[in-house]
Design a protein around this motif. Structure first.
Motif, mmCIF file in Angstrom:
data_model
loop_
_atom_site.group_PDB
_atom_site.id
_atom_site.type_symbol
_atom_site.label_atom_id
_atom_site.label_comp_id
_atom_site.label_asym_id
_atom_site.label_seq_id
_atom_site.Cartn_x
_atom_site.Cartn_y
_atom_site.Cartn_z
ATOM 1 N N PHE A 122 0.830 -0.933 -0.435
ATOM 2 C CA PHE A 122 -0.017 -0.242 -0.078
ATOM 3 C C PHE A 122 0.654 1.440 0.057
ATOM 4 O O PHE A 122 1.763 1.843 0.625
ATOM 5 N N ILE A 123 0.481 2.284 -0.885
ATOM 6 C CA ILE A 123 1.175 2.919 -1.274
ATOM 7 C C ILE A 123 0.416 4.752 -0.613
ATOM 8 O O ILE A 123 -0.638 4.754 -1.581
ATOM 9 N N LEU A 124 0.585 5.285 0.588
ATOM 10 C CA LEU A 124 -0.870 6.018 0.799
ATOM 11 C C LEU A 124 -0.695 7.619 1.074
ATOM 12 O O LEU A 124 0.624 7.585 1.295
ATOM 13 N N VAL A 125 -1.634 8.018 -0.067
ATOM 14 C CA VAL A 125 -0.730 9.601 -0.237
ATOM 15 C C VAL A 125 -1.700 10.417 0.628
ATOM 16 O O VAL A 125 -3.357 10.470 0.018
ATOM 17 N N PRO A 126 -1.372 11.702 1.143
ATOM 18 C CA PRO A 126 -1.986 12.901 2.401
ATOM 19 C C PRO A 126 -3.242 13.743 1.121
ATOM 20 O O PRO A 126 -2.481 13.916 -0.257
ATOM 21 N N GLY A 127 -3.962 14.344 1.521
ATOM 22 C CA GLY A 127 -4.745 15.968 1.221
ATOM 23 C C GLY A 127 -3.634 16.888 1.230
ATOM 24 O O GLY A 127 -2.864 16.568 1.834
ATOM 25 N N VAL A 128 -4.555 17.459 1.137
ATOM 26 C CA VAL A 128 -4.186 19.058 1.370
ATOM 27 C C VAL A 128 -3.607 19.086 2.495
ATOM 28 O O VAL A 128 -4.040 18.389 3.882
ATOM 29 N N PHE A 129 -2.609 19.751 3.025
ATOM 30 C CA PHE A 129 -1.875 20.685 4.553
ATOM 31 C C PHE A 129 -1.461 19.094 5.241
ATOM 32 O O PHE A 129 -1.125 19.401 6.139
ATOM 33 N N THR A 130 -1.572 18.019 4.918
ATOM 34 C CA THR A 130 -1.402 16.639 5.181
ATOM 35 C C THR A 130 0.372 16.008 5.170
ATOM 36 O O THR A 130 0.271 16.122 4.532
ATOM 37 N N GLY A 131 0.930 15.350 6.480
ATOM 38 C CA GLY A 131 1.934 14.638 6.126
ATOM 39 C C GLY A 131 1.741 13.204 6.534
ATOM 40 O O GLY A 131 0.544 12.931 6.597
ATOM 41 N N PRO A 132 2.947 12.160 6.243
ATOM 42 C CA PRO A 132 2.687 10.556 6.488
ATOM 43 C C PRO A 132 2.137 10.480 8.264
ATOM 44 O O PRO A 132 1.076 9.810 7.786
ATOM 45 N N HIS A 133 1.789 11.665 8.037
ATOM 46 C CA HIS A 133 1.242 11.239 10.083
ATOM 47 C C HIS A 133 0.015 10.467 9.980
ATOM 48 O O HIS A 133 -0.837 9.812 10.910
ATOM 49 N N VAL A 134 -1.094 10.982 9.329
ATOM 50 C CA VAL A 134 -2.326 10.912 9.649
ATOM 51 C C VAL A 134 -2.153 9.570 9.203
ATOM 52 O O VAL A 134 -3.639 8.997 9.394
#
Length: 505
Positions: A4-16
């Motif tokens: 799984f390669i998880l890509v975050p949304g606006v303003f956010t980083g991998p921590h979400v």
């Protein structure tokens, strides 16, 4: 092994992704949460230096590293804005991608920037202003939202306070180039299997997507193919924070090819009305149809039925020919009043103003017909036309004898952004005076729509408005064509009796 390669949304980083990633790893998957440049990744968040192509390159780097490491099946997951770099990367590495997961996101198109998918018009205008200032050396980033402003980017329903605090504290400014640079797609990834994960608390549902397919919206027809599945989570726009376990389980099922498949040729709009009503002829005048009582003498009161939406421009048949609306109009005519259906221009959530103008114009033309009693008119709204009721409650004309609304959306859904304050029924009801209001409520309504109805009813109770609620406990949205039950029939009959009693009093 699934990667799984998880890509975050606006303003956010991998921590979400932390908690969902942990669940996926425990299930035996390999997980990579992508750090996009300027958003928890490397490099400064300066709009002139970071654009969408930068973020596509970030995702490509992770894809290539995963391919070299173990060759597992790669599943790309894009949340919100993240679907744009995901699709850009998939377009360049289509042969390496097993599946693409759209996590509560739109369907980006070639040549369209990510800013077009931002639901709130005010936020879009803010970004464009910031871009103009940046061109003059004053910036180039969109500041992250304050804690109570995340809702403008999607519902924060069910997100714990601590998680919302962390989301806010770790947020990064969004480089404007990532939102303004058009996405370039060749179509290479068009055959890659995909899954859509919809968040009902944000106003999205499988039923709504199916309805838009049934409307004939061209851009959605590809979603009915066998390579596409859907899931629905009963939470807001941030499921990785509000229910990370359920999200992880859903992603595992999506990777396995499970999920709901849409019906290729929708039947929602061709299902018949649940009552047997006479096949009365119609009179068509522009965008308005009249159904006259079979044995009318003299001017008769009229009920104008206002369809919901948004409805794609290409939808055929147009709403005034939908069996549900024509059924109501013929039923009204059978009861001795003029039934009216019309088409209006609610094609997008930004179209309430032209739609309101169309309705007002249609009503005046109906009132001008010599066969209509111009002093006895009722307006009956459905679904997404709910915000249009505000005009009529805010300034009630003396000839408006009753206002009805079936399973209405009485405030913008979280994924709509803000509407003009003119279209706020909860505010307008305080000015409704003695106008009788009949509200038909579907018991099996989606949580997001039901919340807008409760907001309106709370305001109505506080100001003492004359509102009668007719409940259909086991009814769905569009219950008149979806739920052919005695309960639904009785609700339709009661609602019509109530409206006509107020109309003819």
């Amino acid at each position: 092994m699934t990667v799984f390669i998880l890509v975050p949304g606006v303003f956010t980083g991998p921590h979400v992704w932390d908690e969902s990633a942990a669940h996926l790893t425990a299930a035996g998957a390999e997980v990579h949460a992508v750090a996009l440049t300027g958003l928890g990744g490397t490099g400064p968040a300066v709009g002139g230096e970071v654009d969408l192509e930068t973020h596509i390159a970030d995702v490509l780097s992770v894809i290539d590293a995963a391919r070299q490491a173990d060759g597992g099946e790669i599943v790309l997951v894009g949340h919100d804005y993240g679907i744009h770099p995901v699709l850009g990367a998939a377009d360049r590495r289509a042969e390496s991608i097993a599946r693409i997961v759209y996590l509560d996101s739109g369907l980006p198109r070639d040549g369209v920037p990510a800013l077009a998918a931002v639901p709130d018009q005010g936020v879009r205008e803010q970004a464009l202003r910031a871009a103009g200032e940046g061109a003059q050396g004053a910036g180039g980033v969109l500041p992250p939202p304050a804690r109570d402003a995340w809702r403008l980017w999607g519902s924060t329903a069910d997100v714990p306070d601590a998680a919302l605090d962390r989301l806010t504290s770790l947020a990064s400014p969004q480089p404007l180039g990532t939102l303004l640079q058009p996405l370039t797609l060749t179509g290479a990834a068009a055959t890659v299997p995909m899954a859509g994960v919809l968040c009902a608390g944000n106003g999205a549902s499988i039923a709504m997507v199916q309805a838009r397919v049934d409307f004939g919206e061209p851009t959605l027809q590809a979603l009915t193919g066998p390579r596409v599945t859907f899931f629905e989570l009963p939470t807001g726009h941030w499921p990785m924070l509000s229910d990370p376990t359920a999200l992880a389980e859903t992603l595992l099922r999506a990777a396995a090819g499970e999920g709901h498949r849409l019906t290729p040729t929708g039947t929602t709009r061709v299902r018949p009305f649940l009552l047997d009503v006479p096949e009365l002829p119609r009179e068509r005048n522009g965008n308005v149809d009249l159904y006259l009582p079979p044995s009318a003498s003299g001017p008769r009161p009229a009920v104008v039925f206002v369809h919901g939406g948004p409805v794609p421009r290409e939808a055929r048949p147009t709403p005034r020919d939908w069996p549900g609306l024509t059924g109501y109009a013929r039923y009204a005519a059978e009861k001795g009043v003029v039934g009216v259906t019309l088409d209006h221009r609610l094609h997008a959530v930004t179209d309430y103003e032209p739609a309101a103008s169309d309705v007002a114009d249609a009503v005046e033309r109906v009132r001008a017909d010599p066969r209509v009693d111009a002093d006895r008119i009722a307006l009956w709204f459905f679904s997404g036309s709910g915000p249009l009721t505000a005009d009529w409650m805010g300034k009630t004309p003396p000839w408006l004898r009753c206002l009805a609304a079936n399973y209405p959306i009485m405030a913008p859904l979280p994924n709509w952004g803000r509407l003009d304050s003119r279209f706020s029924p909860a505010d307008a009801v305080a000015h409704a005076g003695s106008l009788p209001i009949v509200l038909v409520r579907a018991g099996l309504e989606t949580a997001a729509v039901a919340a807008t109805v409760e907001e309106f009813l709370t305001a109505a109770r506080e100001c003492g408005a004359d509102v009668e609620v007719i409940d259909v406990p086991n009814g769905h949205h569009d219950f008149e064509t979806v739920d052919r039950t005695d309960e639904s029939r009785e609700a339709v009959q009661r609602a019509m009796r109530t409206v006509l009693r107020r109309l003819t009093a």
